[in-house]
Design an enzyme around this catalytic site. Structure first.
Site, PDB file in Angstrom:
ATOM      1  N   ARG A 124      68.167   7.754  51.253  1.00  0.00           N
ATOM      2  CA  ARG A 124      69.212   6.745  51.184  1.00  0.00           C
ATOM      3  C   ARG A 124      68.730   5.404  51.736  1.00  0.00           C
ATOM      4  O   ARG A 124      69.220   4.349  51.338  1.00  0.00           O
ATOM      5  CB  ARG A 124      70.481   7.217  51.900  1.00  0.00           C
ATOM      6  CG  ARG A 124      70.335   7.550  53.357  1.00  0.00           C
ATOM      7  CD  ARG A 124      71.648   8.111  53.914  1.00  0.00           C
ATOM      8  NE  ARG A 124      71.476   8.810  55.165  1.00  0.00           N
ATOM      9  CZ  ARG A 124      71.456   8.233  56.359  1.00  0.00           C
ATOM     10  NH1 ARG A 124      71.587   6.919  56.441  1.00  0.00           N
ATOM     11  NH2 ARG A 124      71.303   8.945  57.450  1.00  0.00           N
TER      12      ARG A 124
ATOM     13  N   ASP B 222      65.955  15.002  68.781  1.00  0.00           N
ATOM     14  CA  ASP B 222      66.694  14.089  67.915  1.00  0.00           C
ATOM     15  C   ASP B 222      67.542  13.105  68.723  1.00  0.00           C
ATOM     16  O   ASP B 222      67.027  12.169  69.307  1.00  0.00           O
ATOM     17  CB  ASP B 222      67.538  14.899  66.938  1.00  0.00           C
ATOM     18  CG  ASP B 222      68.037  14.086  65.749  1.00  0.00           C
ATOM     19  OD1 ASP B 222      67.782  12.871  65.713  1.00  0.00           O
ATOM     20  OD2 ASP B 222      68.682  14.658  64.860  1.00  0.00           O
TER      21      ASP B 222
ATOM     22  N   GLU C 154      70.224  16.358  55.558  1.00  0.00           N
ATOM     23  CA  GLU C 154      70.975  16.605  56.786  1.00  0.00           C
ATOM     24  C   GLU C 154      72.471  16.732  56.502  1.00  0.00           C
ATOM     25  O   GLU C 154      73.165  17.520  57.138  1.00  0.00           O
ATOM     26  CB  GLU C 154      70.736  15.480  57.791  1.00  0.00           C
ATOM     27  CG  GLU C 154      71.488  15.669  59.108  1.00  0.00           C
ATOM     28  CD  GLU C 154      71.243  14.547  60.103  1.00  0.00           C
ATOM     29  OE1 GLU C 154      71.721  14.665  61.244  1.00  0.00           O
ATOM     30  OE2 GLU C 154      70.566  13.556  59.741  1.00  0.00           O
TER      31      GLU C 154
ATOM     32  N   HIS D 226      60.713  15.559  66.907  1.00  0.00           N
ATOM     33  CA  HIS D 226      61.611  14.542  66.339  1.00  0.00           C
ATOM     34  C   HIS D 226      62.529  14.003  67.420  1.00  0.00           C
ATOM     35  O   HIS D 226      63.444  14.691  67.887  1.00  0.00           O
ATOM     36  CB  HIS D 226      62.433  15.140  65.204  1.00  0.00           C
ATOM     37  CG  HIS D 226      63.264  14.136  64.464  1.00  0.00           C
ATOM     38  ND1 HIS D 226      62.720  13.252  63.571  1.00  0.00           N
ATOM     39  CD2 HIS D 226      64.601  13.875  64.497  1.00  0.00           C
ATOM     40  CE1 HIS D 226      63.687  12.489  63.059  1.00  0.00           C
ATOM     41  NE2 HIS D 226      64.837  12.842  63.620  1.00  0.00           N
TER      42      HIS D 226
ATOM     43  N   HIS E 148      63.822  12.226  57.188  1.00  0.00           N
ATOM     44  CA  HIS E 148      65.101  12.938  57.216  1.00  0.00           C
ATOM     45  C   HIS E 148      65.401  13.435  55.801  1.00  0.00           C
ATOM     46  O   HIS E 148      65.373  12.649  54.845  1.00  0.00           O
ATOM     47  CB  HIS E 148      66.240  12.015  57.648  1.00  0.00           C
ATOM     48  CG  HIS E 148      66.144  11.539  59.063  1.00  0.00           C
ATOM     49  ND1 HIS E 148      66.013  10.214  59.411  1.00  0.00           N
ATOM     50  CD2 HIS E 148      66.193  12.212  60.238  1.00  0.00           C
ATOM     51  CE1 HIS E 148      65.996  10.088  60.723  1.00  0.00           C
ATOM     52  NE2 HIS E 148      66.085  11.288  61.251  1.00  0.00           N
TER      53      HIS E 148
ATOM     54  N   HIS F  51      65.447  18.278  59.434  1.00  0.00           N
ATOM     55  CA  HIS F  51      66.757  18.909  59.236  1.00  0.00           C
ATOM     56  C   HIS F  51      66.712  19.915  58.086  1.00  0.00           C
ATOM     57  O   HIS F  51      66.793  21.115  58.323  1.00  0.00           O
ATOM     58  CB  HIS F  51      67.882  17.890  59.043  1.00  0.00           C
ATOM     59  CG  HIS F  51      68.038  16.932  60.176  1.00  0.00           C
ATOM     60  ND1 HIS F  51      68.289  17.343  61.462  1.00  0.00           N
ATOM     61  CD2 HIS F  51      67.967  15.571  60.227  1.00  0.00           C
ATOM     62  CE1 HIS F  51      68.368  16.298  62.254  1.00  0.00           C
ATOM     63  NE2 HIS F  51      68.159  15.213  61.535  1.00  0.00           N
TER      64      HIS F  51
ATOM     65  N   ARG G 256      77.918   7.347  63.757  1.00  0.00           N
ATOM     66  CA  ARG G 256      76.886   6.310  63.705  1.00  0.00           C
ATOM     67  C   ARG G 256      77.367   4.992  64.312  1.00  0.00           C
ATOM     68  O   ARG G 256      76.552   4.204  64.805  1.00  0.00           O
ATOM     69  CB  ARG G 256      76.412   6.089  62.270  1.00  0.00           C
ATOM     70  CG  ARG G 256      75.728   7.293  61.652  1.00  0.00           C
ATOM     71  CD  ARG G 256      75.095   6.943  60.313  1.00  0.00           C
ATOM     72  NE  ARG G 256      76.046   6.336  59.403  1.00  0.00           N
ATOM     73  CZ  ARG G 256      75.710   5.738  58.254  1.00  0.00           C
ATOM     74  NH1 ARG G 256      74.447   5.656  57.898  1.00  0.00           N
ATOM     75  NH2 ARG G 256      76.637   5.211  57.470  1.00  0.00           N
TER      76      ARG G 256
ATOM     77  N   HIS H  12      62.650   6.595  56.488  1.00  0.00           N
ATOM     78  CA  HIS H  12      63.809   7.169  57.171  1.00  0.00           C
ATOM     79  C   HIS H  12      64.476   8.278  56.364  1.00  0.00           C
ATOM     80  O   HIS H  12      64.734   9.376  56.880  1.00  0.00           O
ATOM     81  CB  HIS H  12      64.837   6.070  57.475  1.00  0.00           C
ATOM     82  CG  HIS H  12      66.057   6.573  58.179  1.00  0.00           C
ATOM     83  ND1 HIS H  12      67.148   7.074  57.498  1.00  0.00           N
ATOM     84  CD2 HIS H  12      66.348   6.659  59.496  1.00  0.00           C
ATOM     85  CE1 HIS H  12      68.075   7.451  58.375  1.00  0.00           C
ATOM     86  NE2 HIS H  12      67.612   7.202  59.595  1.00  0.00           N
TER      87      HIS H  12
ATOM     88  N   HIS I 120      64.707  10.309  68.827  1.00  0.00           N
ATOM     89  CA  HIS I 120      65.131   8.908  68.813  1.00  0.00           C
ATOM     90  C   HIS I 120      65.465   8.576  70.270  1.00  0.00           C
ATOM     91  O   HIS I 120      66.588   8.816  70.729  1.00  0.00           O
ATOM     92  CB  HIS I 120      66.358   8.700  67.929  1.00  0.00           C
ATOM     93  CG  HIS I 120      66.227   9.210  66.519  1.00  0.00           C
ATOM     94  ND1 HIS I 120      65.254   8.770  65.657  1.00  0.00           N
ATOM     95  CD2 HIS I 120      66.964  10.113  65.825  1.00  0.00           C
ATOM     96  CE1 HIS I 120      65.404   9.379  64.485  1.00  0.00           C
ATOM     97  NE2 HIS I 120      66.422  10.204  64.565  1.00  0.00           N
TER      98      HIS I 120
END
Length: 466
Positions: A209, A321, A236, A55, A233, A270, A81, A206, A57
């Site tokens: 949510r 991650d 988490e 995993h 995800h 997660h 974020r 993703h 990014h």
């Protein structure tokens, strides 16, 4: 022609043997010896399977060190974020290529031979799709090919900001409709064959949510029709669970189980805030959990109950991650160490299923990640890709070892300085800790970092197109 790699110690089934060698032909491990094989002498080195980063990014490598202040990034995951969105908003396609190469280079130098890139940066700044909606996906794939790491591009669906939330401007480069996402996946499939040895594809809604249940079921059905890995995800953050309860009357794992979305092809990334009942759901469905301990501690996510998860026979894979740190063995050992701090005990994951602690953690960094990505690597089974690393047995971090104690020494003490060579698909990509493109990759990344953060470091030669 076959090649015989003859190290001082060879990893085999949770331990090391002396006097053995690894035969490779056509980029894969072979079972039988070949008297005419070319011999590569690896005296003073141990030979181990390459690690699997399940995993990643890659673009978040750019925010390393930039978010370690409440002034910059606030106090929790949700405010962090904002720093990530700031970086994402600035990147053009060439930048995406450059930061991905930097992240993948660091992974290779850490012994990683396969990466699962959970990719959700799709649109141009301002939110409009590029003429080729897969342009940034292809930039990341090109970066992986450039450095020589195998990539499983887990293209991410990102449809909304959350339940009853307006679109977040920081996420404008992530958004697609479900129909556009599936169309773009189909276009990628036509360009990258399913039997490729260096590029594979997977599907990554993703999160609950970001992808409503109706569209999630549609995307999962499409993925399973094509037998692709399905990553997401899950649990988490506690707030994520609370939002799922408000929308669906169930927490994420319970909802995924109820809707038949868990399964052997499913990886829950997660899975920190889960109940004993939800652990049973994951076990009964033969799903995998991907833990990202160095990121999870960096973001203050929480501690996965790895002993309970493993006690039910659930595979745990590992990922870097956010790239706060790229070190697969550090992630492996932190699975255990975080529990030690929480429980004030030691060796908590030892002897689960009568497996030693070192082998269990090593499997998380190798074969479990390979299984989650649908790749037959992480071991030296005949026919598997010839992905391996060599370790300097005289490195200060593990000097004084023997065949019987090298694995626990490596898992708990090995520094990256000990990793000397990296081979992917039988091809040398790192020799004696040097990658042939290392200076160029680092120089271009430094230019990008300066452009984004306004560094006062001196400029190098102009960046070239990638």
């Amino acid at each position: 022609m076959s090649t015989l790699y003859r190290p001082e110690l060879l990893y085999s089934h949770g331990g090391f043997t002396a006097g053995s060698g690894l035969f490779v032909s056509g980029g894969v491990v072979t079972a039988s010896s070949d008297a005419a094989a070319e011999t590569v002498d690896l005296r003073g080195k141990a030979l181990l399977p390459g690690f699997v980063n399940t995993h990643s990014h890659s673009f978040q490598r750019l925010i390393r060190g930039q978010s370690e202040s409440r002034v910059m990034s606030g106090r929790d995951f949700w405010s962090w974020r904002g720093t990530m969105y700031h970086a994402a908003a600035q990147l053009d396609p060439e930048d995406v290529y450059d930061v991905a190469r930097m992240a993948f280079l660091e992974m290779l130098l850490s012994g990683t031979t396969t990466v699962g890139e959970f990719h959700y940066l799709h649109n141009a700044p301002g939110g409009r799709p590029y003429d080729d909606p897969n342009l940034l996906s292809k930039q990341v794939i090109a970066a992986a090919r450039s450095v020589g790491i195998r990539i499983v591009l887990l293209r991410s669906a990102y449809l909304r900001s959350g339940f009853e939330l307006p679109p977040d401007p920081g996420q404008i480069r992530f958004f697609e409709s479900a129909a556009d996402f599936l169309g773009n996946m189909e276009a990628l499939q036509k360009e990258y064959p399913a039997n490729s040895t260096d590029v594979r594809l997977g599907v990554a809604p993703h999160s609950l949510r970001a992808v409503p249940l109706r569209e999630l079921k549609e995307i999962a059905a499409w993925s399973r029709d094509r037998k692709l890995p399905l990553h997401m995800h899950v649990a988490e953050q506690i707030a994520e669970n609370e939002a799922c309860l408000r929308e669906y009357g169930a927490t994420p794992v319970a909802l995924l189980d109820k809707e038949g979305l868990l399964g052997p092809d499913f990886t829950a990334v997660h899975a920190i805030h889960i109940t004993a009942e939800e652990i049973e759901h994951l076990a009964n469905s033969d799903s995998t959990v991907c833990s990202c301990p160095t990121t999870e501690r960096n973001l203050g996510d929480g501690i996965i109950v790895a002993d309970q998860v493993m006690g039910k026979g659930i595979r745990i894979a590992l990922g870097s991650d956010s790239q706060a740190q790229i070190d697969p063995l550090e992630d492996a050992r932190e699975l255990e160490y975080h529990l030690r701090l929480d429980r004030q005990q030691r060796a908590i994951l030892d002897q689960i299923g009568k497996q030693t602690l070192a082998q269990r953690l090593f499997d998380c960094a190798t074969i479990h990640g390979a299984s989650a990505l649908g790749i037959s690597t992480g071991n030296f089974a005949p026919g598997s890709p010839a992905d391996f690393i060599t370790v300097d047995l005289d490195d200060l971090s593990i000097a004084g070892q023997s065949a019987t104690d090298l694995l626990p020494l490596a898992v708990f003490s090995l520094n990256r300085s000990a990793i000397r060579d990296v081979v992917v698909n039988g091809r040398w990509v790192v020799r004696d800790q040097r990658h042939p493109l290392q200076e160029e990759i680092v120089a271009r990344y430094k230019d990008l970092h300066c452009k984004l953060w306004g560094s006062t470091l001196p400029q190098k030669e102009p960046r070239r197109g990638g």
